[in-house]
Write a protein that holds these residues in place. Structure first.
Motif, mmCIF file in Angstrom:
data_model
loop_
_atom_site.group_PDB
_atom_site.id
_atom_site.type_symbol
_atom_site.label_atom_id
_atom_site.label_comp_id
_atom_site.label_asym_id
_atom_site.label_seq_id
_atom_site.Cartn_x
_atom_site.Cartn_y
_atom_site.Cartn_z
ATOM 1 N N TYR A 285 0.846 -1.197 0.000
ATOM 2 C CA TYR A 285 0.000 0.000 0.000
ATOM 3 C C TYR A 285 0.879 1.244 0.000
ATOM 4 N N PHE A 286 0.540 2.208 -0.840
ATOM 5 C CA PHE A 286 1.227 3.503 -0.883
ATOM 6 C C PHE A 286 1.054 4.250 0.447
ATOM 7 N N ILE A 287 2.132 4.801 0.990
ATOM 8 C CA ILE A 287 2.000 5.701 2.155
ATOM 9 C C ILE A 287 2.206 7.148 1.709
ATOM 10 N N GLU A 288 3.384 7.428 1.133
ATOM 11 C CA GLU A 288 3.652 8.803 0.695
ATOM 12 C C GLU A 288 4.824 8.804 -0.280
ATOM 13 N N MET A 289 5.018 9.953 -0.922
ATOM 14 C CA MET A 289 6.197 10.120 -1.766
ATOM 15 C C MET A 289 7.045 11.237 -1.182
ATOM 16 N N ASN A 290 8.323 10.935 -0.971
ATOM 17 C CA ASN A 290 9.257 11.943 -0.492
ATOM 18 C C ASN A 290 9.980 12.553 -1.679
ATOM 19 N N THR A 291 9.916 13.876 -1.767
ATOM 20 C CA THR A 291 10.410 14.551 -2.966
ATOM 21 C C THR A 291 11.818 15.091 -2.756
ATOM 22 N N ARG A 292 12.699 14.236 -2.238
ATOM 23 C CA ARG A 292 14.056 14.680 -1.908
ATOM 24 C C ARG A 292 14.980 13.469 -1.958
ATOM 25 N N ILE A 293 16.281 13.704 -1.799
ATOM 26 C CA ILE A 293 17.214 12.600 -1.566
ATOM 27 C C ILE A 293 17.000 12.146 -0.132
ATOM 28 N N GLN A 294 17.102 10.848 0.123
ATOM 29 C CA GLN A 294 16.871 10.374 1.489
ATOM 30 C C GLN A 294 18.170 9.974 2.167
ATOM 31 N N VAL A 295 18.109 9.951 3.497
ATOM 32 C CA VAL A 295 19.273 9.569 4.301
ATOM 33 C C VAL A 295 19.857 8.242 3.802
ATOM 34 N N GLU A 296 18.962 7.285 3.521
ATOM 35 C CA GLU A 296 19.405 5.924 3.250
ATOM 36 C C GLU A 296 19.716 5.666 1.775
#
Lengths: 458, 77
Positions: A285-296
């Motif tokens: 299930y989709f939760i959200e989209m992060n519009t950036r580079i991520q820590v991991e």
């Protein structure tokens, strides 16, 4: 191509971005608060500008000071990193309005994904499975009863105006629901001045799986998935790529759905589509989209061989995507652990201090992303992330063995860090078997705090 | 005269949130164990409890001021 990049961030991610820019021959401008005048990102950038007092809202969140620094140094572009202004649509717009390039998506894309309701609608429209529930606000208890057909029990009732875990109720049966719904409405009205409610199926036990995407505004590809199920207080502490839990068929569906969403919104830059994966039901299930580079992001770089930050800079500079999907393959397995300035033996109390001797692990398959140096004073004003240790090996088992080897080599003198947590986790049978979910670590910590005493000093 | 020192380095706050009144107003009496402010360290908040008692508290540190461990936060008669 970009010529001069201002990095609107601090810590390890500012160091990471400056490295990528310099590798591409792009000049770099660091910005820093009074508390970070001697920070590593300031030392390694071509230029540095003081943008204000230690408090983030007066420096790293100060749009005006950052734009002024860009103007004064002649930067043509700004990379926001993660956190701070990275997902601030108004900042992206303000950078563009100055005629500068924002390394990331447009303000409109950030706004769409930053709002739960519009993000969910966009995902559903692109054919991405969303958590069953109301499409937006629920229009009264009659409509709410209809939504129960999709969600079943337990169901979560959330105040539309709530946030950060406030204004949430869970109903386990119809009887509980009939009682809870009017109460939640009254409470939301009293607490937030807005009685609007959402409903969502409770996914009791799930893994956190996320898909890395890269888009150039015309096309998009995925760089496979990461699993970040080991979390404490909703903060990821250990991340892997790929996920051992997915079958090839589910991996393909999941990754294809992330690409469909990125294409549907004309996504530009690096982004991450986050999902819950319910193993038992074999559903995601989709939760959200992060519009950036991520820590991991480094675990994805390890298994694909792609420098994601460099690709962000190329895309922002106007280059089209340099890969087709068929060019991308998974090689081996990677694990990242977050070394935070926290004392795991004392309920993860923050530990701002001064770094003494520093011994950094190395050798094949080991990467250490950090802003540490001997004598560095860790300021108390920002988050506690000191370093990310990333290991890569042919198999997951070999990656865990290599993680222990690298952690044993690592010594951050004078500091309490989360290193003992990762040594203990690496030796845990459930972690070794990959038998975890998003609430597993908090349960484990309740019974294993004794295992988290620091290693005896050599 | 007694002093209340910061137990931690970080950012000092006089109230639990911006829309709340301060824990102690200048001139208030302070008992042992009273919360007189918060220190934010690496995004986590810690209550500052006085280990001394006194009258007429006078804050030396401002709200939202960065402080080092051991910094003087307030004085008491």
């Amino acid at each position: 191509m970009l010529k001069k990049l201002l990095v609107a961030n601090r810590g390890e991610i500012a160091v990471r971005i400056i490295r990528a820019a310099r590798d591409l021959g792009i000049a770099t401008v660091a910005v820093h608060s009074d508390a970070d005048a001697t920070a590593l990102h300031v030392q390694i950038a071509d230029e540095a500008v003081n943008i204000g007092p230690p408090a983030a809202k007066k420096s790293y969140l100060n749009t005006e000071a950052i734009l002024k620094a860009a103007e004064a140094t002649g930067a043509d572009s700004i990379h926001p990193g993660y956190g701070f202004l990275a997902e601030n649509a108004a900042f992206s717009d303000a950078v563009a309005a100055k005629g500068l390039t924002f390394v990331g998506p447009s303000g409109d894309a950030i706004r769409m994904m930053g709002d739960k309701v519009t993000a969910r609608s966009a995902a559903a429209a692109a054919g991405v499975p969303v958590v069953p529930g109301s499409a937006g606000r629920v229009d009264g208890i009659e409509a709410a009863r209809q939504i129960l057909i999709d969600t079943g029990f337990p169901v979560m009732i959330k105040a539309a105006a709530g946030g950060g875990g406030r204004g949430i109720r869970i109903a386990n049966s119809l009887a509980e629901f009939e009682q809870a719904f009017p109460q939640a409405e009254a409470e939301a009205l009293a607490a937030f001045g807005d009685g609007g409610l959402y409903m969502e199926k409770v996914i009791a036990r799930a893994r956190h799986i996320e898909v890395q995407v890269l888009g150039d505004g015309r096309d998009a590809v995925h760089c496979f998935e990461r699993e970040c199920s080991l979390q404490r207080r909703r903060q990821k502490v250990w991340e892997e790529a790929p996920s051992r839990a997915l079958s090839d068929r589910v991996r393909e569906e999941l990754c294809a759905s992330a690409v469909a969403l990125a294409r549907a919104v004309g996504y530009s830059g690096a982004g991450t589509v986050e999902y819950l994966y319910d193993d038992a039901a074999d559903r995601f299930y989709f939760i959200e989209m992060n519009t950036r580079i991520q820590v991991e992001h480094p675990v994805t770089e390890a298994i694909t061989g792609i420098d994601l930050v460099a690709e962000m800079l190329r895309i922002a500079g106007g280059e089209p995507l340099r890969f087709r999907q068929s060019d991308l393959r998974v090689k081996g397995h990677a694990i990242e652990v977050r070394l935070n300035a926290e004392d795991p033996a004392r309920d993860f109390a923050p530990f701002p201090g001064t770094v003494g001797d520093l011994r950094i692990p190395g050798g094949p398959g080991v990467r250490f992303d950090s802003m540490l140096y001997p004598g560095y004073q860790v300021p108390p004003f920002y988050d506690s992330l000191l370093a990310k240790l990333i290991v890569h090996a042919e198999t997951r088992e070999a990656a865990i063995t290599r993680l222990v080897r690298a952690l044993d080599e690592l010594d951050i003198g004078g500091m309490k860090t989360t290193k003992p947590l990762f040594l203990a986790l690496a030796r845990d049978a459930d972690v070794q078997a990959g038998a975890v979910h998003t609430r597993w670590l908090e349960g484990w910590l309740e019974t294993h705090s004794g295992a988290l005493a620091p290693d005896p000093q050599p | 005269m007694a002093q209340i020192l910061s137990p931690l380095p970080g950012t000092f706050y006089r109230a639990s949130s911006p829309d709340k009144p301060p824990y102690k107003a200048d001139g208030d009496a302070v008992a042992v164990g009273d919360v007189i402010g918060l220190i934010e360290v690496m995004k986590s908040f810690h209550e500052v409890r006085s280990d001394v008692a006194g009258a007429n508290v006078r804050f030396v540190a401002d709200n939202e001021e960065p402080v080092m461990a051991g910094a003087l936060l307030a004085e008491l008669d």
